[in-house]
Design a protein around this motif. Structure first.
Motif, PDB file in Angstrom:
ATOM      1  N   UNK A   1       0.820  -1.338   0.181  1.00 32.66           N
ATOM      2  CA  UNK A   1      -0.298   0.201   0.064  1.00 32.66           C
ATOM      3  C   UNK A   1       1.000   0.992   0.237  1.00 32.66           C
ATOM      4  N   UNK A   2       0.776   2.454  -0.991  1.00 28.97           N
ATOM      5  CA  UNK A   2       1.183   3.584  -0.685  1.00 28.97           C
ATOM      6  C   UNK A   2       0.536   4.664  -0.668  1.00 28.97           C
ATOM      7  N   UNK A   3       1.576   6.047  -0.667  1.00 24.96           N
ATOM      8  CA  UNK A   3       0.073   6.780  -0.517  1.00 24.96           C
ATOM      9  C   UNK A   3      -0.405   7.728  -1.630  1.00 24.96           C
ATOM     10  N   UNK A   4       0.441   6.770  -3.310  1.00 25.64           N
ATOM     11  CA  UNK A   4      -0.025   7.698  -3.745  1.00 25.64           C
ATOM     12  C   UNK A   4      -1.051   6.834  -4.608  1.00 25.64           C
ATOM     13  N   UNK A   5      -1.392   5.626  -3.781  1.00 21.54           N
ATOM     14  CA  UNK A   5      -2.666   4.618  -4.090  1.00 21.54           C
ATOM     15  C   UNK A   5      -3.255   4.999  -3.772  1.00 21.54           C
ATOM     16  N   UNK A   6      -3.663   5.462  -1.693  1.00 19.22           N
ATOM     17  CA  UNK A   6      -4.781   6.235  -1.716  1.00 19.22           C
ATOM     18  C   UNK A   6      -5.154   7.315  -1.938  1.00 19.22           C
ATOM     19  N   UNK A   7      -4.030   8.528  -2.812  1.00 12.42           N
ATOM     20  CA  UNK A   7      -4.220   9.595  -3.795  1.00 12.42           C
ATOM     21  C   UNK A   7      -5.656   9.352  -4.832  1.00 12.42           C
ATOM     22  N   UNK A  13     -13.456   8.621  -6.318  1.00 10.87           N
ATOM     23  CA  UNK A  13     -14.247   9.188  -5.546  1.00 10.87           C
ATOM     24  C   UNK A  13     -14.987  10.338  -5.198  1.00 10.87           C
ATOM     25  N   UNK A  14     -13.714  11.263  -5.650  1.00 13.85           N
ATOM     26  CA  UNK A  14     -13.859  12.703  -6.006  1.00 13.85           C
ATOM     27  C   UNK A  14     -14.999  13.000  -7.324  1.00 13.85           C
ATOM     28  N   UNK A  15     -14.600  11.884  -8.429  1.00  6.34           N
ATOM     29  CA  UNK A  15     -14.464  12.205  -9.492  1.00  6.34           C
ATOM     30  C   UNK A  15     -16.012  11.363  -9.886  1.00  6.34           C
ATOM     31  N   UNK A  16     -16.132  10.193  -9.743  1.00  2.00           N
ATOM     32  CA  UNK A  16     -16.777   9.433 -10.180  1.00  2.00           C
ATOM     33  C   UNK A  16     -16.580   8.480 -11.647  1.00  2.00           C
ATOM     34  N   UNK A  17     -15.426   8.578 -11.701  1.00  2.00           N
ATOM     35  CA  UNK A  17     -15.255   8.278 -13.132  1.00  2.00           C
ATOM     36  C   UNK A  17     -13.783   7.946 -13.488  1.00  2.00           C
ATOM     37  N   UNK A  18     -13.419   6.646 -13.626  1.00  2.00           N
ATOM     38  CA  UNK A  18     -11.126   6.367 -13.668  1.00  2.00           C
ATOM     39  C   UNK A  18     -10.668   7.475 -14.417  1.00  2.00           C
ATOM     40  N   UNK A  19     -10.992   7.669 -15.489  1.00  2.00           N
ATOM     41  CA  UNK A  19     -10.754   8.858 -16.815  1.00  2.00           C
ATOM     42  C   UNK A  19     -10.919  10.031 -15.996  1.00  2.00           C
ATOM     43  N   UNK A  20     -11.671  10.817 -15.625  1.00  2.00           N
ATOM     44  CA  UNK A  20     -11.503  11.837 -14.974  1.00  2.00           C
ATOM     45  C   UNK A  20     -10.268  11.799 -13.559  1.00  2.00           C
ATOM     46  N   UNK A  21     -10.806  10.927 -13.345  1.00  2.00           N
ATOM     47  CA  UNK A  21      -9.779  10.981 -11.451  1.00  2.00           C
ATOM     48  C   UNK A  21      -8.264  10.696 -12.385  1.00  2.00           C
ATOM     49  N   UNK A  22      -7.919   9.855 -13.223  1.00  2.00           N
ATOM     50  CA  UNK A  22      -6.320   9.928 -14.213  1.00  2.00           C
ATOM     51  C   UNK A  22      -5.767  11.224 -14.707  1.00  2.00           C
ATOM     52  N   UNK A  23      -6.764  12.537 -15.224  1.00  2.00           N
ATOM     53  CA  UNK A  23      -6.448  13.348 -15.386  1.00  2.00           C
ATOM     54  C   UNK A  23      -6.200  14.344 -14.383  1.00  2.00           C
ATOM     55  N   UNK A  24      -7.047  14.553 -13.865  1.00  2.00           N
ATOM     56  CA  UNK A  24      -7.014  15.087 -12.035  1.00  2.00           C
ATOM     57  C   UNK A  24      -5.134  14.586 -11.471  1.00  2.00           C
ATOM     58  N   UNK A  25      -5.598  13.094 -11.441  1.00  2.00           N
ATOM     59  CA  UNK A  25      -3.662  12.662 -10.957  1.00  2.00           C
ATOM     60  C   UNK A  25      -2.600  12.627 -11.629  1.00  2.00           C
ATOM     61  N   UNK A  27      -1.861  10.948 -14.292  1.00  2.00           N
ATOM     62  CA  UNK A  27      -1.232   9.709 -14.600  1.00  2.00           C
ATOM     63  C   UNK A  27      -2.023   9.151 -16.212  1.00  2.00           C
ATOM     64  N   UNK A  28      -2.300   8.465 -16.794  1.00  2.00           N
ATOM     65  CA  UNK A  28      -3.005   7.503 -17.623  1.00  2.00           C
ATOM     66  C   UNK A  28      -4.334   6.647 -16.932  1.00  2.00           C
ATOM     67  N   UNK A  29      -5.134   6.349 -17.364  1.00  2.00           N
ATOM     68  CA  UNK A  29      -6.173   5.392 -17.184  1.00  2.00           C
ATOM     69  C   UNK A  29      -5.891   4.337 -16.460  1.00  2.00           C
ATOM     70  N   UNK A  30      -5.151   3.738 -17.435  1.00  2.00           N
ATOM     71  CA  UNK A  30      -4.783   2.098 -17.380  1.00  2.00           C
ATOM     72  C   UNK A  30      -3.940   2.261 -16.720  1.00  2.00           C
ATOM     73  N   UNK A  31      -3.145   3.279 -15.713  1.00  2.00           N
ATOM     74  CA  UNK A  31      -1.955   3.261 -15.455  1.00  2.00           C
ATOM     75  C   UNK A  31      -2.507   3.488 -13.172  1.00  2.00           C
ATOM     76  N   UNK A  32      -3.475   4.159 -13.432  1.00  2.00           N
ATOM     77  CA  UNK A  32      -5.072   4.038 -12.306  1.00  2.00           C
ATOM     78  C   UNK A  32      -5.275   3.253 -11.515  1.00  2.00           C
TER      79      UNK A  32
END
Length: 314
Positions: A1-7, A13-25, A27-32
């Motif tokens: 478990x890493x801080x990055x995974x928690x982020x 949870x904030x975006x309820x969408x994997x693609x939008x969450x990846x953009x905010x972080x 990173x690519x969506x597959x990576x997230x």
């Protein structure tokens, strides 16, 4: 478990969408998705229900995400502790503001912050007291501007100003003719209140109970979400409401004549910057507190008024 995974799970949870969450972080969506999957495999639970749209946390996922907020916040506090010692007063400060304060204070505060060139990025949102306390304690926000005292041992309150209470009364009411109203004499069934989500409602009810202990029942036809709506209701339907001093000061000239002092009352509403008791950026909080003070009349900043503050129910 890493801080990055928690982020990452917080972002989803904030975006309820994997693609939008990846953009905010960034990173690519597959990576997230892969990192979240690894975390779920490690914990042997599903954090998100991917069969629904938008995606949402599972029951255990909600508990994990709440703890993730706290863990990420505590992790980031290490860097903030160092910055505080180095007098580095830059970065984000996420601040909640209760709605009954936001309307009258936020515009001036935003202007002061933008002109200060302090390097602080003040990110404000309106939020009721109960949600604000929860968000501070789980690290979703850094602090809040709220009515106090809250008497929560996990919080630190930095009082900034104190505002009196005024009655805003209809000219059609017989109590309108005096320079002040007596809450022990006026018909409380004519009192219009905010709804229960606002802590100001509880303070007004406390104020009225101090003045009148009777079996009189108040007939409530409408409970408002804003003070502006209550004032308009009084204008069109009669009766009265109780508003804090900052709201009274912001009324247009034609409405000022409807204001009345409350006879024999010295009660005040204390407004403070509230942070967690383990918040480490004290110097930044102090700077923000001073900016808020610049937006408030000096007459409302006398610490001696604290003895008259009404406790907050939230």
């Amino acid at each position: 478990m890493t801080i990055q995974q928690l982020e990452y799970i917080i972002a989803v949870d904030n975006y309820r969408h994997f693609v939008k969450a990846a953009e905010a972080c960034s990173v690519t969506q597959p990576t997230l998705s892969m990192m979240i999957q690894k975390l779920e495999d490690e914990l042997e639970v599903k954090i998100f229900d991917r069969t629904v749209h938008p995606v949402r946390p599972t029951e255990i996922g909600e508990k994990i995400i709440r703890q993730a907020h706290t863990s990420v916040y505590q992790f980031n506090q290490i860097k903030e502790l160092v910055n505080n010692e180095k007098d580095i007063l830059t970065g984000d400060f996420r601040m909640g503001v209760i709605p009954t304060v936001a309307t009258y204070l936020v515009p001036e505060l935003l202007n002061l912050v933008s002109e200060s060139y302090s390097g602080i990025n003040l990110m404000m949102q309106e939020i009721p007291t109960s949600a604000m306390v929860e968000s501070i304690l789980n690290g979703k926000i850094d602090g809040g501007l709220a009515a106090t005292p809250l008497k929560n041992p996990l919080l630190v309150e930095m009082p900034i100003y104190y505002e009196k209470f005024y009655a805003y009364i209809s000219p059609e009411d017989r109590a309108f003719d005096g320079e002040e109203i007596d809450l022990g004499e006026i018909d409380l069934r004519k009192l219009w209140l905010l709804n229960n989500v606002h802590c100001l409602r509880g303070q007004v009810e406390t104020l009225c109970k101090r003045k009148k202990e009777t079996g009189q029942r108040r007939t409530v036809n409408y409970e408002s979400g804003t003070l502006d709506t209550l004032i308009n209701i009084v204008d069109y339907n009669g009766g009265f409401t109780i508003i804090p001093e900052m709201t009274a000061m912001g009324l247009p000239e034609e409405k000022q004549n409807n204001l009345r002092r409350i006879k024999g009352d010295v009660s005040v509403r204390e407004i403070s910057l509230v942070v967690s008791n383990n918040f480490v950026r004290q110097k930044m909080a102090g700077l923000i507190t001073e900016m808020i003070r610049e937006s408030v009349p000096k007459s409302m900043q006398d610490p001696a008024l604290s003895r008259y503050a009404i406790d907050v129910q939230y």
